[in-house]
Design a protein around this motif. Sequence first.
Motif, PDB file in Angstrom:
ATOM      1  N   LEU A  48     -21.857 -65.819  37.054  1.00 32.52           N
ATOM      2  CA  LEU A  48     -21.966 -64.743  36.075  1.00 32.52           C
ATOM      3  C   LEU A  48     -20.591 -64.306  35.586  1.00 32.52           C
ATOM      4  N   PHE A  49     -20.406 -64.311  34.262  1.00 37.92           N
ATOM      5  CA  PHE A  49     -19.168 -63.862  33.659  1.00 37.92           C
ATOM      6  C   PHE A  49     -19.382 -62.523  32.960  1.00 37.92           C
TER       7      PHE A  49
ATOM      8  N   ARG B  28     -27.060 -67.457  46.068  1.00 43.56           N
ATOM      9  CA  ARG B  28     -25.629 -67.161  46.127  1.00 43.56           C
ATOM     10  C   ARG B  28     -25.041 -67.012  44.734  1.00 43.56           C
ATOM     11  N   ALA B  29     -23.921 -66.267  44.649  1.00 41.72           N
ATOM     12  CA  ALA B  29     -23.378 -65.931  43.336  1.00 41.72           C
ATOM     13  C   ALA B  29     -21.858 -66.002  43.289  1.00 41.72           C
ATOM     14  N   TRP B  30     -21.362 -66.334  42.098  1.00 47.53           N
ATOM     15  CA  TRP B  30     -19.939 -66.254  41.753  1.00 47.53           C
ATOM     16  C   TRP B  30     -19.858 -65.365  40.523  1.00 47.53           C
ATOM     17  N   ILE B  31     -19.048 -64.307  40.592  1.00 43.58           N
ATOM     18  CA  ILE B  31     -18.996 -63.304  39.534  1.00 43.58           C
ATOM     19  C   ILE B  31     -17.551 -63.115  39.088  1.00 43.58           C
ATOM     20  N   ALA B  32     -17.319 -63.115  37.780  1.00 47.71           N
ATOM     21  CA  ALA B  32     -15.975 -62.911  37.240  1.00 47.71           C
ATOM     22  C   ALA B  32     -16.013 -61.889  36.110  1.00 47.71           C
ATOM     23  N   LEU B  33     -15.016 -61.013  36.080  1.00 49.47           N
ATOM     24  CA  LEU B  33     -14.926 -60.012  35.023  1.00 49.47           C
ATOM     25  C   LEU B  33     -13.497 -59.495  34.930  1.00 49.47           C
TER      26      LEU B  33
ATOM     27  N   GLU C  54     -24.652 -55.210  46.184  1.00 52.03           N
ATOM     28  CA  GLU C  54     -26.026 -55.404  46.647  1.00 52.03           C
ATOM     29  C   GLU C  54     -26.218 -56.791  47.271  1.00 52.03           C
ATOM     30  N   LEU C  55     -25.576 -57.799  46.710  1.00 54.90           N
ATOM     31  CA  LEU C  55     -25.637 -59.132  47.313  1.00 54.90           C
ATOM     32  C   LEU C  55     -25.041 -59.087  48.715  1.00 54.90           C
ATOM     33  N   TYR C  56     -23.893 -58.448  48.851  1.00 49.48           N
ATOM     34  CA  TYR C  56     -23.241 -58.315  50.155  1.00 49.48           C
ATOM     35  C   TYR C  56     -24.141 -57.564  51.132  1.00 49.48           C
TER      36      TYR C  56
ATOM     37  N   ALA D   2     -21.568 -64.320  48.243  1.00 52.47           N
ATOM     38  CA  ALA D   2     -21.134 -64.001  46.885  1.00 52.47           C
ATOM     39  C   ALA D   2     -19.616 -63.929  46.823  1.00 52.47           C
ATOM     40  N   SER D   3     -19.093 -64.231  45.657  1.00 54.44           N
ATOM     41  CA  SER D   3     -17.650 -64.212  45.423  1.00 54.44           C
ATOM     42  C   SER D   3     -17.393 -63.421  44.146  1.00 54.44           C
TER      43      SER D   3
END
Length: 266
Positions: A155-156, A200-205, A223-225, A231-232
């Motif tokens: 997710l960006f 699982r997720a990878w998130i960047a912003l 919430e993922l944690y 998640a990252s």
Amino acid sequence: MMICVLLLAVSPALAQRSFELNLWPQGAPVMSGDAADTAKVYVFLPRKSTGRAVLICPGGGYASLALAKEGTDWAGFLNNMGIAAVVLKYRMPHGVKEVAIGDAEEAMKLIRRNATRWNINRDDVGIMGFSAGSHLASTLATHSRGDAKPNFQILFYPVITMDPAFTHKGSHDNLLGKSATKKDERLYSNDLQVTRVTPRAWIALSDDDHVVMPANGVNYYTELYRHDVPASLHVYPSGGHGWGILPGFRYHNLLMLELESWLRAF
């Protein structure tokens, strides 16, 4: 004609393994407010496949699509890692949420239906989204079941919540309508829908994003944690909103290295 040029522009080497498909050849079960808006997928298959695939959902506030920098321009990066890239041109909902969500779910099912033909592992199909496209991606990650559910999510600068205090107003209004019910606002606040089986997720912003509040991505990560979902979270000091794969983004090289590293980690 423009779409053909767009596909071929990615790379001459990839062009032989690229094609487009109408997502609903027999007609969509739920119609949008624009009968001329057609859902499609643009498929880019790597020459040497790892079996992994990613469905890409460009952003645009559920009003338009940044189809290049948040879609087809990612094909080379993914294909070079042996990952199939499938870019979704989803229809604009015009307040009918089932339109865009239905398109995304059907695209995930399409990938799995063609897994053998496209040399894809049915259990290694992720979803990538940008801005409102991240809301769509995280909706599938938290709501969908069976073949429509992704195995991982990228997710960006995501729109996550539909809470009027934190959401992106355009995305909210275009997806749910200006008179959305509190029930729908809560249901499609995807941070509130995380469970232990969310992928699982990878998130960047960017920290200075003034279009979509960074709290969207940060709260989703929290919430993922809290639910023990791997998640990252990557928060870059600057860049604003909507950089996609553009090399002008100051942290572009770092971003690409971090995402590649994460994709190779599982």
